[in-house]
Write a protein that holds these residues in place. Structure first.
Motif, PDB file in Angstrom:
ATOM      1  N   GLU A 147       0.831  -1.214   0.000  1.00  0.00           N
ATOM      2  CA  GLU A 147       0.000   0.000   0.000  1.00  0.00           C
ATOM      3  C   GLU A 147       0.860   1.258   0.000  1.00  0.00           C
ATOM      4  O   GLU A 147       0.513   2.265  -0.594  1.00  0.00           O
ATOM      5  CB  GLU A 147      -0.954   0.007   1.192  1.00  0.00           C
ATOM      6  CG  GLU A 147      -2.088  -0.983   1.071  1.00  0.00           C
ATOM      7  CD  GLU A 147      -2.989  -0.727  -0.130  1.00  0.00           C
ATOM      8  OE1 GLU A 147      -3.298   0.446  -0.425  1.00  0.00           O
ATOM      9  OE2 GLU A 147      -3.395  -1.708  -0.783  1.00  0.00           O
ATOM     10  N   PHE A 148       2.013   1.202   0.683  1.00  0.00           N
ATOM     11  CA  PHE A 148       2.924   2.347   0.685  1.00  0.00           C
ATOM     12  C   PHE A 148       3.470   2.597  -0.718  1.00  0.00           C
ATOM     13  O   PHE A 148       3.524   3.738  -1.180  1.00  0.00           O
ATOM     14  CB  PHE A 148       4.067   2.119   1.679  1.00  0.00           C
ATOM     15  CG  PHE A 148       5.004   3.287   1.763  1.00  0.00           C
ATOM     16  CD1 PHE A 148       4.613   4.472   2.375  1.00  0.00           C
ATOM     17  CD2 PHE A 148       6.278   3.211   1.222  1.00  0.00           C
ATOM     18  CE1 PHE A 148       5.469   5.563   2.451  1.00  0.00           C
ATOM     19  CE2 PHE A 148       7.139   4.288   1.293  1.00  0.00           C
ATOM     20  CZ  PHE A 148       6.738   5.472   1.905  1.00  0.00           C
ATOM     21  N   ILE A 149       3.843   1.542  -1.414  1.00  0.00           N
ATOM     22  CA  ILE A 149       4.331   1.672  -2.792  1.00  0.00           C
ATOM     23  C   ILE A 149       3.228   2.233  -3.682  1.00  0.00           C
ATOM     24  O   ILE A 149       3.470   3.110  -4.522  1.00  0.00           O
ATOM     25  CB  ILE A 149       4.854   0.307  -3.310  1.00  0.00           C
ATOM     26  CG1 ILE A 149       6.131  -0.060  -2.545  1.00  0.00           C
ATOM     27  CG2 ILE A 149       5.091   0.339  -4.814  1.00  0.00           C
ATOM     28  CD1 ILE A 149       6.596  -1.486  -2.752  1.00  0.00           C
ATOM     29  N   ARG A 153       3.256   5.856  -5.810  1.00  0.00           N
ATOM     30  CA  ARG A 153       2.906   5.976  -7.240  1.00  0.00           C
ATOM     31  C   ARG A 153       1.798   7.008  -7.457  1.00  0.00           C
ATOM     32  O   ARG A 153       1.825   7.762  -8.422  1.00  0.00           O
ATOM     33  CB  ARG A 153       2.505   4.605  -7.784  1.00  0.00           C
ATOM     34  CG  ARG A 153       3.699   3.691  -7.938  1.00  0.00           C
ATOM     35  CD  ARG A 153       3.343   2.383  -8.614  1.00  0.00           C
ATOM     36  NE  ARG A 153       4.547   1.591  -8.787  1.00  0.00           N
ATOM     37  CZ  ARG A 153       4.671   0.321  -8.445  1.00  0.00           C
ATOM     38  NH1 ARG A 153       3.630  -0.332  -7.940  1.00  0.00           N
ATOM     39  NH2 ARG A 153       5.805  -0.316  -8.620  1.00  0.00           N
ATOM     40  N   ILE A 154       0.828   7.030  -6.564  1.00  0.00           N
ATOM     41  CA  ILE A 154      -0.245   8.040  -6.663  1.00  0.00           C
ATOM     42  C   ILE A 154       0.337   9.438  -6.465  1.00  0.00           C
ATOM     43  O   ILE A 154       0.027  10.363  -7.215  1.00  0.00           O
ATOM     44  CB  ILE A 154      -1.356   7.761  -5.623  1.00  0.00           C
ATOM     45  CG1 ILE A 154      -2.086   6.456  -5.938  1.00  0.00           C
ATOM     46  CG2 ILE A 154      -2.346   8.928  -5.581  1.00  0.00           C
ATOM     47  CD1 ILE A 154      -3.006   5.979  -4.820  1.00  0.00           C
ATOM     48  N   MET A 155       1.207   9.577  -5.463  1.00  0.00           N
ATOM     49  CA  MET A 155       1.813  10.881  -5.182  1.00  0.00           C
ATOM     50  C   MET A 155       2.702  11.347  -6.330  1.00  0.00           C
ATOM     51  O   MET A 155       2.871  12.546  -6.550  1.00  0.00           O
ATOM     52  CB  MET A 155       2.632  10.812  -3.891  1.00  0.00           C
ATOM     53  CG  MET A 155       1.781  10.642  -2.643  1.00  0.00           C
ATOM     54  SD  MET A 155       2.749  10.270  -1.167  1.00  0.00           S
ATOM     55  CE  MET A 155       3.719  11.743  -0.989  1.00  0.00           C
ATOM     56  N   GLU A 164      11.279   7.418  -8.396  1.00  0.00           N
ATOM     57  CA  GLU A 164      12.614   6.848  -8.185  1.00  0.00           C
ATOM     58  C   GLU A 164      12.699   6.065  -6.872  1.00  0.00           C
ATOM     59  O   GLU A 164      13.608   5.292  -6.675  1.00  0.00           O
ATOM     60  CB  GLU A 164      13.654   7.960  -8.206  1.00  0.00           C
ATOM     61  CG  GLU A 164      13.803   8.603  -9.571  1.00  0.00           C
ATOM     62  CD  GLU A 164      14.840   9.711  -9.604  1.00  0.00           C
ATOM     63  OE1 GLU A 164      15.631   9.829  -8.635  1.00  0.00           O
ATOM     64  OE2 GLU A 164      14.856  10.443 -10.594  1.00  0.00           O
ATOM     65  N   LEU A 165      11.727   6.294  -5.970  1.00  0.00           N
ATOM     66  CA  LEU A 165      11.723   5.589  -4.689  1.00  0.00           C
ATOM     67  C   LEU A 165      11.197   4.162  -4.803  1.00  0.00           C
ATOM     68  O   LEU A 165      11.472   3.334  -3.944  1.00  0.00           O
ATOM     69  CB  LEU A 165      10.875   6.339  -3.664  1.00  0.00           C
ATOM     70  CG  LEU A 165      11.363   7.729  -3.264  1.00  0.00           C
ATOM     71  CD1 LEU A 165      10.328   8.398  -2.370  1.00  0.00           C
ATOM     72  CD2 LEU A 165      12.704   7.618  -2.550  1.00  0.00           C
ATOM     73  N   VAL A 166      10.413   3.899  -5.851  1.00  0.00           N
ATOM     74  CA  VAL A 166       9.815   2.556  -5.972  1.00  0.00           C
ATOM     75  C   VAL A 166      10.291   1.814  -7.189  1.00  0.00           C
ATOM     76  O   VAL A 166      10.751   2.295  -8.123  1.00  0.00           O
ATOM     77  CB  VAL A 166       8.269   2.626  -5.966  1.00  0.00           C
ATOM     78  CG1 VAL A 166       7.788   3.074  -4.613  1.00  0.00           C
ATOM     79  CG2 VAL A 166       7.750   3.504  -7.060  1.00  0.00           C
TER      80      VAL A 166
END
Length: 166
Positions: A147-149, A153-155, A164-166
């Protein structure tokens, strides 16, 4: 970012409570607000008194802990916090008093007015409520790494570098 950010336009976040016939707690808080305001430098007193109701039986309460104070207001905020000293004024009462003393609500940045605010959060995750059109969701709950990932992606719709974080 030169304006104060606060949730005063978010429904359920700021409210005005009558101290007349209400609990002893609200009356004590209102008395402490009057005491602090009377000790404020004149420019803070004027700002506060211009924005509150002339009805002395009302107390402004903020149930949100989401706000932003730009650098140009830090010294003012510090001065106001120091006035509270050892009084047992609750943060739900102190925060609106500070903000109303520092500047008029019409000058606050409206960025948080689109915030999703729930007084009684559900135990489900908050990712469904978030979008790039909503600057904040409170309270926030992300139950898993997946859910954090998904949230990142939504943000990323508002900030592509987040991908780049995911």
């Amino acid at each position: 970012m030169r304006k104060l950010w606060i949730t005063n336009k978010v429904s359920k976040s700021w409210s005005t409570v009558s101290t007349n016939g209400n609990s002893d707690w609200f009356s004590k808080q209102a008395d402490m607000v009057k005491k602090v305001v009377s000790m404020m430098p004149v420019h803070f007193q004027v700002s506060y008194k211009e924005t509150i109701s002339s009805d002395q039986q009302l107390l402004t309460v903020c149930s949100s802990d989401v706000f932003y104070i730009p650098r140009r207001f830090i010294a003012d905020f510090t001065d106001l916090v120091n006035l509270v000293d050892n009084l047992e004024i609750h943060h739900k009462v102190a925060i609106p008093m500070f903000f109303l003393s520092m500047d008029s609500p019409q000058n606050y940045d409206p960025v948080l007015s689109r915030m999703i605010y729930e007084e009684n959060p559900s135990s489900t995750n908050s990712t469904i409520s978030y979008s790039d059109k909503v600057p904040a969701v409170r309270p926030w709950n992300v139950p898993s790494e997946q859910e954090f990932i998904k949230l990142i992606r939504i943000m990323a719709a508002g900030d592509p570098l987040l991908l780049e974080l995911v």
